[in-house]
Motif scaffolding. Structure first.
Motif: not given
Ligand code: SR1
Length: 390
Positions: A64, A227, A229, A338-339
Motif C-alpha cells: 500500500l 469498505d 465488504h 475491481r475485485r
Molecule cells: C489494503 S488496501 C486494498 C483494498 O483493501 C481494502 O479492503 C479496501 O477495499 C482497499 O481498496
C-alpha cells in the motif's frame, strides 16, 4: 507517548491502563492475531476470562505505502467513524473503548464469539437475516449523518472531521481507474482473461464509470463506512457487528450499499458448486432482504424524521430512493470488476483452486459487473435476482 510499534507486552499495558475491565492484580497476556500488514492486532486477556482487542496502525505496508501516501491518521478516522455510527445504532458497531492519537491505537471490545462473515460463508454457514441487519445498519447510519437531519453548518463540520483524502485516493484509483486501463497494479491480465481488454477500450462503459467516480468525489450525502465488504462484518448467533472503518468518509450512500451487495454476489458466484443448491438461493435472498430493509427503513426515516423542510417533499424522497438503487447497481458493478481484475482481488476468488471454475467465475463477474453499470437505469431488484439465478 510518541509513536512506537507496540510489542505484545506494550499492548497488554495499554489495554490495562485504558480500561477498568480487567480489575486489579490481573495477570494479562497478549497474543498477536493475524495481521494484514497495514495494522497489527492483539488480543489481551486476563486470567478471569476477560479480553480486549488492541489495534494499531503501522506506518509502512509492503504494498500500500509504495503506491499511496497513507499516514497514521487513518486510525483516528476509524475510531471516529466507529464512535459516530455507534451513537446511531450501537448494536451494529464494535465498541471503541479508547483511542490514542500518538500511538494510532484503538482499544476495542473483543468479539471473539463472532466469525468474519466471509469465513462463515466459506464454511457453508448461512447467518440468519444478515441482509436485514446490514440494511438497517446502513439506513440508519446514512440517514442520521445526512442533510435530511443535519443542518448545513453541522453537516459541513462533519465533512471536515471525516475528510479522508489519503484512503479515498486508494479507493478512487483501485475502484474507478486501474481496472479500465492496462495498469501495472492490476492482478489479472488480458492473456489470462481476454475480456479484461474490453474494459480498456469500451468508451461507453468508461463514461458510466467516470460518472460514478465523479459522484464518489463530489456527492457527500452521508458518512460512509467506505469498505463494507464481508471481511469487515462479524457475525454470531446473536450479533452482527461492523468493523474496519479506516476508509470512512462522506460520500454517496449507494457506494456502501453497492459494496455490500457486490460482496454477497462475489460469495454467490464463487460458491463451491457442491454447495450451490442452498448457498446461492440463500445469498440471493440476503440481497433481496438487504434492499427491502434498507429502502423501508430509509423511507420511513425520510417521512418521519426529516428536519429540513425542503427535503420533506415526498416526491423528492421517492426520487432520492430510486436514484439510490440505480447508483447502488453501478457501484456494485464497479466493485465486482475491481475485485476481479484490480490490485486487491477478492479473497473469495483467490482461494479457488479449480482453475477452470475460477476462470468461469472471473468471466461471470466481469460480465455481470458491466451489465450492472450499463443497465442500472432499468434493472429492478427482481431483474438482479433473476440474473443471479442464471
Ligand atoms: C489494503 S488496501 C486494498 C483494498 O483493501 C481494502 O479492503 C479496501 O477495499 C482497499 O481498496
Amino acid at each position: 507517548m510518541p509513536y512506537q510499534r507496540l510489542s505484545p507486552k506494550d499492548a497488554a499495558l495499554f489495554a490495562d491502563k485504558h480500561s477498568d475491565l480487567f480489575g486489579d492484580h490481573s495477570q494479562l497476556t497478549a497474543e498477536q492475531l493475524d495481521t494484514n500488514g497495514l495494522n497489527q492486532v492483539f488480543r489481551v486477556k486476563n486470567n478471569r476470562g476477560t479480553s480486549l482487542i488492541v489495534k494499531q496502525a503501522l506506518p509502512e505496508h509492503s504494498g500500500l505505502t509504495q503506491h499511496w501516501p497513507v499516514s497514521l491518521h487513518r486510525a483516528q478516522i476509524e475510531a471516529d467513524v466507529l464512535k459516530y455510527q455507534a451513537k446511531i445504532c450501537p448494536e451494529y458497531l464494535v465498541e471503541v473503548l479508547f483511542y490514542d492519537q500518538e500511538l494510532a491505537a484503538l482499544l476495542l471490545e473483543d468479539l471473539s464469539d463472532c466469525a468474519v462473515l466471509r469465513n462463515a460463508f466459506s464454511v457453508g454457514q448461512q447467518p440468519q437475516n444478515i441482509g436485514i441487519h446490514l440494511g438497517r445498519y446502513l439506513a440508519k447510519t446514512s440517514f442520521y449523518s445526512s442533510d435530511f437531519v443535519l443542518t448545513g453548518p453541522v453537516k459541513k463540520a462533519r465533512q471536515l472531521q471525516f475528510n479522508n483524502p489519503e484512503l479515498c485516493l486508494v479507493t478512487e484509483d483501485l475502484v474507478f481507474t486501474d481496472p479500465y486501463c492496462n495498469h501495472e497494479r492490476n492482478s489479472l491480465n488480458f492473456v489470462q482473461v481476454p475480456q479484461v481488454q474490453e474494459l480498456w477500450i469500451n468508451e461507453a462503459l468508461q463514461a458510466e464509470v467516470a460518472q460514478l467516480k465523479a459522484d464518489f468525489l463530489a456527492k457527500p450525502q452521508a458518512l460512509l463506512h467506505g469498505d463494507l465488504h464481508c471481511g469487515n462484518i462479524l457475525v454470531s448467533h446473536e450479533e452482527y457487528k461492523v468493523i474496519g472503518a479506516e476508509f470512512g468518509c462522506y460520500g454517496p450512500i449507494a457506494f456502501d450499499a453497492g459494496t455490500f451487495i457486490a460482496s454477497l454476489i462475489l460469495n454467490l458466484v464463487t460458491q463451491n458448486p457442491a454447495n450451490t443448491t442452498s448457498a446461492r438461493p440463500y445469498l440471493s435472498n440476503q440481497i433481496d432482504l438487504f434492499w427491502q430493509e434498507f429502502s423501508t427503513v430509509f423511507s420511513t426515516l425520510m417521512q418521519k424524521e426529516t428536519k429540513d423542510q425542503s427535503f420533506q417533499n415526498s416526491l423528492y424522497q421517492q426520487r432520492f430512493l430510486q436514484q439510490l438503487w440505480r447508483d447502488t447497481l453501478g457501484y456494485a458493478g464497479c466493485e465486482l470488476i475491481r475485485r476481479t481484475v484490480g490490485w486487491a482481488p477478492a479473497p473469495e476468488l483467490q482461494q479457488l483452486t479449480n482453475a477452470g471454475f475460477k476462470l468461469q467465475a472471473q468471466r461471470q463477474l466481469l460480465t455481470l459487473g458491466q451489465d450492472l453499470i450499463m443497465q442500472r437505469q432499468q434493472i429492478t431488484v427482481a431483474n438482479l435476482l433473476a440474473k443471479l439465478a442464471e
